[in-house]
Enzyme design. Structure first.
Site: not given
Ligand code: NAD
Length: 494
Positions: A191, A266, A300, A398
């Site tokens: 997804k 992650e 990230c 963040e």
């Molecule tokens: P997000 O947590 O808002 O969403 C990530 C994914 O989760 C999306 O596909 C979203 O649709 C899904 N999602 C949201 N709510 C959900 C739920 N209740 N159940 C299941 N899935 C759900 O994050 P974002 O805004 O897309 O990305 C930014 C974040 O990602 C930042 O915090 C960044 O640090 C983190 N990130 C971490 C890494 C790493 O390797 N540690 C790498 C890239 C990004």
């Protein structure tokens, strides 16, 4: 800005309402709920994607479950899987111009960075293709008595993998999650983020062209509360691999634990850049600017707080501010742009809320600090000065945007204490030319990934994972092979 839309991208987008990718082909969703995907540089709508219903997600999961045990996929030899993955890498490479353009359109990043992202994904598929033939168990001495025994362990595919991804590096995320899962013989329901789903659909269609069997890779589009949560809950999904924010990671971890399934998280970071007194000060400003403004700070591991020695604070901060002021922000398709827009209006507003909060909480703006242009989700590269380490949210939370906060320190113990003063523990970069100081700092830093004299970067052979609120488990390298396999112990009495 004018650029030529590639014919394949144009015809992909002209489908207007894109479908899901299930069982090796595009399939219309069983929902009339749609999500608009915007070009963040222009605010135009690029396409509509289905907000998959529970029935759609179920269909994808059942396809993945069937492909895991029936048909061609489980019968393939490891070297046949390897060959298929190499073919997949090659076709992705062949489609690099289309994928890079689509990535810029849905995400906003610079075209050169989109090209690099495609080649990083190609490398990742090639790297894990090599792993397909190298997965191994062990033979073990056991002291069971009563008979002679031969004991061994074997790694098997963990099952159907549910992968949930963020929007910041959409093609890389697809590769990071799907390549190791394929190497291990798993099947996948992926997804993508609802902000950047187009490249994943395009990549999935390419998988069919190289004969990856139907049901092995499935892409379900939609929001997290529906499609994402349906994947986490479903009993046929054995493993959840999630990359995203810490808040959503907690929800996903709880859901996976409740359903008693394996998971890797992650998550976010607030990564320190530690500039030691002995560092090469000519390299620091450029390195720090790259570490925070690359991909508009939407990384990230980006270095979003920088600790500078008190006696060099003003000079170094001035240099970083000057670099920020000279960055040309613009459409990622324009070759002269050095930084693109943020991914969405919602995210831009969130970043601007932090910038406003920084101003009202007494931090000084050294560069940027405002939204740019009338159209598009642009925010100026922003540098804040907070020399006294005031506990303000731009320093502790963040932001995931082009915003860096500088703090002064006095002595190495003060530096380490300040750098570790966070709930996160994802990444850090350390700038130093003194071996003793370097080792002292590295030993004490609470971060899962540390780079010395460089901004933080990634490599398929280098495990990535955060400490504390930055996650559970590791991804990439051999860590992903462990994450996508289960260990079977066998004892034979003879
Ligand atoms: P997000 O947590 O808002 O969403 C990530 C994914 O989760 C999306 O596909 C979203 O649709 C899904 N999602 C949201 N709510 C959900 C739920 N209740 N159940 C299941 N899935 C759900 O994050 P974002 O805004 O897309 O990305 C930014 C974040 O990602 C930042 O915090 C960044 O640090 C983190 N990130 C971490 C890494 C790493 O390797 N540690 C790498 C890239 C990004």
């Amino acid at each position: 800005m004018e650029y030529k839309m590639l014919p394949k991208v144009e015809s992909f987008l002209n489908k207007n309402q894109l479908s899901l990718f299930i069982n090796g082909k595009q399939q219309a969703a069983q929902t009339d709920k749609l999500i608009a995907v915007h070009n963040p540089a222009t605010e135009d709508i690029l396409a509509y994607i289905p907000n998959a219903s529970s029935a759609d997600t179920e269909k994808a999961i059942k396809a993945a479950d069937k492909a895991l045990s029936l048909g061609k996929w489980p019968k393939l030899l490891a070297n046949q899987r390897e060959k298929m993955m190499l073919d997949y890498a090659n076709i992705i490479e062949k489609n690099e111009p289309e994928l890079a353009q689509l990535l810029v359109l849905e995400h906003g990043k610079l075209y050169v960075d989109a090209q690099k992202e495609v080649s990083a994904a190609v490398n990742c598929f090639r790297y894990y293709a090599g792993w397909a033939t190298k997965i191994e168990g062990s033979t073990l001495d056991v002291s069971l008595g009563g008979a002679d025994h031969f004991a061994y362990t074997k790694r098997e595919p963990i099952g159907v993998v549910g992968a949930i991804a963020p929007w910041n590096v959409p093609i890389m995320m697809y590769a990071w999650k799907i390549a190791p899962a394929l190497a291990c013989g798993c099947t996948i329901v992926f997804k993508p983020s609802e902000e950047t789903p187009l490249t994943a659909l395009f990549l999935a269609e390419l998988s069919a062209e190289v004969g990856i069997p139907e049901g092995v890779i499935n892409v379900v589009t939609g929001d997290g509360e529906n499609a994402g949560s349906d994947i986490v809950k479903h009993p046929l999904v054995s493993k959840i691999t999630f990359t995203g924010s810490t808040n959503v990671g907690k929800i996903i971890g709880q859901g996976a634990a409740k359903a008693l399934k394996d998971f890797t998280l992650e998550l976010g970071g607030k990564n320190p850049v530690l500039v030691l007194d002995d560092a090469d000060l000519n390299k620091v400003p450029k390195g720090a600017a790259k570490g925070i403004f690359y991909n508009q700070g939407q990384v990230c591991v980006s270095g979003s707080r920088i600790y500078l020695p008190k006696n060099k604070y003003d000079n170094l901060l001035g240099d970083i501010g000057e670099i920020a002021n000279n960055i040309k922000t613009g459409n990622g398709m324009d070759a002269s742009s050095q930084m693109g827009p943020l991914v969405s209006e919602k995210h831009m507003q969130n970043v601007m809320r932090y910038i406003d909060s920084g101003k009202t909480s007494g931090a000084e703006v050294i560069a940027g600090g405002s939204k740019l242009f009338n159209k598009g989700y642009y925010v100026a590269p922003t540098v804040f000065s907070n020399p006294d380490n005031k506990n303000i949210d731009i320093l502790t939370e963040e932001i995931f945007g082009p915003v860096i906060v500088a703090v002064a320190y006095d002595g190495i113990d003060d530096l380490i204490q300040k750098a570790n003063d966070t709930t996160y523990g994802l990444a850090a970069s350390v700038w130093t030319n003194n071996v003793s100081n370097m080792h002292k700092t590295l030993a004490k830093l609470n971060a899962g990934m540390i780079y010395v004299n460089s901004p933080v970067r990634s490599d398929p052979n280098l495990p990535l994972g955060g400490f504390n609120q930055s996650g559970i488990g590791n991804e990439l390298g051999s860590a992903s092979i462990k994450a996508y396999t289960r260990l079977k112990s066998v004892v034979i009495a003879y």
